[in-house]
Design a protein around this motif. Structure first.
Motif, PDB file in Angstrom:
ATOM      1  N   THR A  24       0.850  -1.182   0.000  1.00 12.19           N
ATOM      2  CA  THR A  24       0.000   0.000   0.000  1.00 12.19           C
ATOM      3  C   THR A  24       0.888   1.235   0.000  1.00 12.19           C
ATOM      4  O   THR A  24       2.028   1.198   0.467  1.00 12.19           O
ATOM      5  CB  THR A  24      -0.947   0.044   1.210  1.00 12.19           C
ATOM      6  OG1 THR A  24      -0.164   0.021   2.409  1.00 12.19           O
ATOM      7  CG2 THR A  24      -1.900  -1.132   1.195  1.00 12.19           C
ATOM      8  N   GLN A  69      -5.194  -1.182  -7.327  1.00  8.94           N
ATOM      9  CA  GLN A  69      -6.477  -0.646  -6.883  1.00  8.94           C
ATOM     10  C   GLN A  69      -6.225   0.780  -6.416  1.00  8.94           C
ATOM     11  O   GLN A  69      -5.846   1.017  -5.254  1.00  8.94           O
ATOM     12  CB  GLN A  69      -7.068  -1.513  -5.776  1.00  8.94           C
ATOM     13  CG  GLN A  69      -7.355  -2.928  -6.252  1.00  8.94           C
ATOM     14  CD  GLN A  69      -8.127  -3.734  -5.221  1.00  8.94           C
ATOM     15  OE1 GLN A  69      -9.046  -3.239  -4.579  1.00  8.94           O
ATOM     16  NE2 GLN A  69      -7.753  -4.993  -5.062  1.00  8.94           N
ATOM     17  N   ARG A  72      -7.968   2.367  -3.336  1.00  2.09           N
ATOM     18  CA  ARG A  72      -7.476   1.814  -2.082  1.00  2.09           C
ATOM     19  C   ARG A  72      -5.995   2.074  -1.878  1.00  2.09           C
ATOM     20  O   ARG A  72      -5.430   1.711  -0.855  1.00  2.09           O
ATOM     21  CB  ARG A  72      -7.715   0.301  -2.049  1.00  2.09           C
ATOM     22  CG  ARG A  72      -9.145  -0.114  -2.010  1.00  2.09           C
ATOM     23  CD  ARG A  72      -9.269  -1.616  -1.825  1.00  2.09           C
ATOM     24  NE  ARG A  72     -10.652  -2.044  -1.671  1.00  2.09           N
ATOM     25  CZ  ARG A  72     -11.025  -3.274  -1.380  1.00  2.09           C
ATOM     26  NH1 ARG A  72     -10.114  -4.214  -1.213  1.00  2.09           N
ATOM     27  NH2 ARG A  72     -12.299  -3.580  -1.274  1.00  2.09           N
ATOM     28  N   SER A  74      -3.469   0.621  -3.334  1.00  4.05           N
ATOM     29  CA  SER A  74      -2.728  -0.626  -3.176  1.00  4.05           C
ATOM     30  C   SER A  74      -2.214  -1.098  -4.529  1.00  4.05           C
ATOM     31  O   SER A  74      -2.832  -0.846  -5.576  1.00  4.05           O
ATOM     32  CB  SER A  74      -3.606  -1.703  -2.537  1.00  4.05           C
ATOM     33  OG  SER A  74      -4.573  -2.168  -3.448  1.00  4.05           O
TER      34      SER A  74
END
Lengths: 115, 113
Positions: A24, A69, A72, A74
């Motif tokens: 992340t 993503q 998010r 990530s």
């Protein structure tokens, strides 16, 4: 400030199975690039795959794919059909902004492939 | 097909000694970097250069100096080595274009006693 987080210090996977390594990131810049590197026990750093923040599709390179993503924040690395030679440290890295030359790296995930 | 070459590969120093690590690349890359790698901390940027004659500080520059007198070479100097500088040092270079990956040397393992 930009930041990269790899929450899995170590992972095991059975040979021929798929594995996902998490990454992340945190950045306020809309333009950035994400990279994954492999570091075998011999020590060298090997580039695996790149994902740009504006890329519409997830990057793929052979058995490596990047599950990007954006909402998010990530950028997980997926290794399909794991091989014994995939045992290594894996680092996620980010370059922030088109005019920035600096990179930051995560702390890495050590992957062990079991026969 | 040399790519990025680091010299030396291993070195042991005593506290207070000085030394220079050499990085050479044969890919005509503009950008060059010096990192240190410590257990559990990933790679941290020491200094970098965006072209011949230019250098800039990274995340952990204290205790190190660099020079880029020639495009193909990037030197990292330790003026007065300290035990905290025991680490593995990596040099990297990359071409222009944000999608370009960094190409790394094989690393220099440095121990300061």
């Amino acid at each position: 400030a930009q930041k990269i987080t790899q929450t899995q210090p170590g992972m095991f996977v059975q040979e021929k199975e798929a594995v996902t390594l998490d990454c992340t990131y945190d950045t306020s810049d809309p333009s950035y690039g994400l990279f994954w590197y492999k570091q075998p026990s011999s020590g060298e750093m090997i580039f695996l795959i790149y994902q740009g923040s504006y890329d519409q599709q997830n990057a793929t390179e052979g058995r490596y794919s990047l599950n990007f993503q954006k909402a998010r924040k990530s950028a997980n690395l997926v290794i399909s059909a794991s091989q014994l030679g995939d045992s290594a440290m894996y680092f996620c890295a980010m370059r922030e902004g088109p005019g920035t030359y600096k990179y930051i790296f995560g702390t890495g995930t050590r992957l062990k492939v079991l026969a | 097909n040399a790519g990025v070459t680091q010299t030396p590969k291993f070195r042991v120093l005593k506290t207070g000694q000085s030394m220079t690590l050499l990085c050479a690349q044969d890919m005509n890359h503009e950008y060059m970097y010096w990192y240190r790698q410590d257990p559990g901390m990933g790679l941290r940027l020491i200094h970098y250069s965006v072209g011949e004659g230019t250098t800039a500080k990274g995340e952990v520059p204290d205790g190190y100096n660099v020079s880029r007198l020639k495009k193909q070479n990037f030197l990292l100097g330790l003026e007065s080595a300290a035990p905290s500088q025991t680490s593995v040092y990596f040099c990297a270079s990359r071409g222009t274009g944000g999608h370009q990956p960094q190409h790394f040397g094989d690393g220099t393992r440095l121990s300061i006693l």
